[in-house]
Design an enzyme around this catalytic site. Structure first.
Site, mmCIF file in Angstrom:
data_model
loop_
_atom_site.group_PDB
_atom_site.id
_atom_site.type_symbol
_atom_site.label_atom_id
_atom_site.label_comp_id
_atom_site.label_asym_id
_atom_site.label_seq_id
_atom_site.Cartn_x
_atom_site.Cartn_y
_atom_site.Cartn_z
ATOM 1 N NE ARG A 91 -3.790 -2.282 2.102
ATOM 2 C CZ ARG A 91 -3.405 -3.382 2.730
ATOM 3 N NH1 ARG A 91 -2.318 -3.386 3.477
ATOM 4 N NH2 ARG A 91 -4.124 -4.472 2.623
ATOM 5 C CE LYS A 147 -1.061 13.999 -13.962
ATOM 6 N NZ LYS A 147 -1.564 14.450 -15.281
ATOM 7 C CD GLU A 160 6.509 16.993 -22.555
ATOM 8 O OE1 GLU A 160 5.811 17.967 -22.196
ATOM 9 O OE2 GLU A 160 6.012 15.885 -22.892
ATOM 10 C CE LYS A 205 4.988 17.535 -13.983
ATOM 11 N NZ LYS A 205 5.062 16.336 -14.790
ATOM 12 C CD GLU A 256 -4.305 17.015 -15.310
ATOM 13 O OE1 GLU A 256 -3.270 16.369 -15.083
ATOM 14 O OE2 GLU A 256 -4.895 17.025 -16.384
ATOM 15 N NE ARG A 310 0.315 17.289 -12.521
ATOM 16 C CZ ARG A 310 0.918 16.411 -11.750
ATOM 17 N NH1 ARG A 310 0.612 16.320 -10.479
ATOM 18 N NH2 ARG A 310 1.839 15.606 -12.250
ATOM 19 C CG ASN A 322 -2.652 17.796 -19.935
ATOM 20 O OD1 ASN A 322 -1.695 17.062 -19.690
ATOM 21 N ND2 ASN A 322 -3.709 17.865 -19.155
ATOM 22 C CG HIS A 381 0.503 16.549 -23.729
ATOM 23 N ND1 HIS A 381 1.277 17.684 -23.835
ATOM 24 C CD2 HIS A 381 1.286 15.621 -23.131
ATOM 25 C CE1 HIS A 381 2.468 17.450 -23.296
ATOM 26 N NE2 HIS A 381 2.508 16.200 -22.866
ATOM 27 C CG HIS A 419 -1.859 12.003 -25.791
ATOM 28 N ND1 HIS A 419 -2.492 12.423 -24.649
ATOM 29 C CD2 HIS A 419 -0.553 11.854 -25.468
ATOM 30 C CE1 HIS A 419 -1.603 12.533 -23.667
ATOM 31 N NE2 HIS A 419 -0.409 12.200 -24.143
ATOM 32 C CG HIS A 461 5.166 11.972 -25.046
ATOM 33 N ND1 HIS A 461 3.792 11.968 -25.106
ATOM 34 C CD2 HIS A 461 5.499 12.963 -24.179
ATOM 35 C CE1 HIS A 461 3.319 12.910 -24.308
ATOM 36 N NE2 HIS A 461 4.342 13.533 -23.727
#
Ligand SMILES: NC(=O)c1ccc[n+]([C@@H]2O[C@H](COP(=O)([O-])OP(=O)(O)OC[C@H]3O[C@@H](n4cnc5c(N)ncnc54)[C@H](O)[C@@H]3O)[C@@H](O)[C@H]2O)c1
Ligand SMILES: [Zn+2]
Length: 362
Positions: free
Chosen positions: A118, A140, A182, A224, A234, A238, A242, A245, A249, A262
């Site tokens: 956990r 993340k 980025e 960041k 987010e 945040r 993106n 993105h 994507h 990416h």
């Protein structure tokens, strides 16, 4: 060495940035609480940097896991290899996982750390530019599912991020450029001054000038870190990270994951977002041109693949995670250095952007 802090109250952590930090026990030991340490790397990075990393950990009971290299191994099966090692070595809840590698190793290891017993401690040692400026900071973690990228995951902040700029010397040019996408993103979304600095210093970054790289990485991490500190999960701000993105994507998925890196897809995606922002009468023509010029200077693609028809784009963009109530939410630009999340742009203008990029691809 420079140190930044990600401010998240009791979960705050430092980001150390410098040269030749890998073998320094003093940087790691304050963040290791128990005696057991598992270093996770992959078959490309381990031969380059594992020995140096282990040299800083002689005081601990260390084990290592070397994963196969590639986004296609960012799966639950691979996470299980880490659990196997942890259980075989009887690692307890005080153990620490260390991710040594690019974003793939970082995301997998972070997810394993989030779920083993956990949640156990972990440390990020990112070795690609993309991981150093983006994926290692912010908590993340996760893996891909056959039906969607990054669909299985958790928020789990590291204890510390150790960025050794020296590791970038073995990275290939394409990966360096992908990371620069980025970096440029931070300038576009919230820092015009940094964008101007990038325009003047892109050639130094491509030459891997350590002073320029340190500055760009520090600045990116700072950007960041401040966004994550303001909006960890987010709920709002945040989402600005993106930028490009949703378009990117769609290119990644449409071409088959791994065909476009990416960062390459995000570079082109940011130009598409800039184009739409210009059509919305926000971003000026000259700012649009500067955006394109900086992406080109970073040796990033600015044209979409010929097979990406507008219909295909819209279909793929609609399955992106950022869709709420059927509307594709996009990050758009007011100016270089000022961005906003929008779901009330003119859909015809989005079509016009997609069509214009499709025409230009031929
Ligand atoms: N968690 C987040 O917030 C976040 C943010 C952005 C991206 N990501 C994820 O990050 C991943 C992409 O990360 P990436 O671009 O680092 O890709 P990657 O981890 O696949 O690394 C790229 C390649 O470089 C190799 N490599 C790594 N370090 C090297 C070095 N120092 N020298 C030589 N080769 C080296 C790797 O083995 C790999 O072959 C994606 O899975 C993406 O979803 C996560
Ligand atoms: Zn990204």
């Amino acid at each position: 060495m420079n140190t930044l802090t990600v401010n998240l109250n009791e979960r705050s952590y430092p980001i150390h940035i410098g040269q030749d930090l890998l073998g320094d026990p003093a940087l790691l030991s304050p963040h290791i609480h128990g005696t057991q340490v598992l270093v996770v790397s992959n078959e490309t990075v381990a031969p380059l940097y594992l020995e140096q990393t282990l040299a800083a950990l002689t005081d601990y009971q260390c084990a290592t896991v070397v994963l196969p290299d590639g986004e296609k191994y960012k799966t639950l099966e691979t996470v299980n290899l880490i659990f196997d090692a942890l259980l075989q070595h009887r690692f307890d809840r005080q153990c620490t996982l260390i991710a040594l590698g690019g974003g793939v190793v970082g995301d997998i290891t972070g997810f394993a750390a989030a779920s083993y017993q956990r949640g156990v401690n972990f440390i990020q040692i990112p070795t690609t530019l993309l991981a150093q400026v983006d994926s290692s900071v912010g908590g993340k973690t996760g893996v891909n599912h056959p039906l969607g990228k990054n669909m299985i995951g958790a928020f789990h902040q590291p204890q510390c991020v150790l960025i050794d700029i020296h590791t970038l010397n073995t990275l290939d040019d394409k990966q360096l450029s992908a990371g620069l996408a980025e970096v440029i993103k931070y300038g576009l979304i919230q820092d015009q001054e940094f964008f101007v600095w990038l325009e003047a210093n892109m050639h130094k970054l491509l030459q891997r000038d350590p002073v320029a790289l340190s500055y760009a990485i520090e600045h990116s991490c700072q950007c960041k870190a401040s966004i994550v500190a303001a909006d960890e999960k987010e709920a709002g701000q945040r989402a600005l990270l993106n930028l490009g993105h949703t378009f990117g994507h769609a290119i990644e998925a449409g071409m088959g994951y791994g065909t476009w890196l990416h960062g390459e897809a995000i570079g082109t995606g940011m130009l598409m977002a800039a184009d739409l922002s210009h059509r919305q009468h926000r971003l000026s023509q000259s700012e649009l041109e500067r955006t394109q010029a900086l992406l080109e200077a970073a040796r990033l693609p600015t044209k979409i693949p010929t097979e990406m028809y507008s219909e295909r784009f819209l279909e793929l963009m609609a399955v992106d995670k950022k869709v709420q109530a059927g509307v594709i939410r996009l990050v758009l630009l007011d100016h270089i250095g000022a961005s906003y999340v929008s779901d009330d742009y003119d859909p015809q203008l989005l079509r016009d952007t997609l069509d214009a990029f499709h025409h230009a691809a031929h």
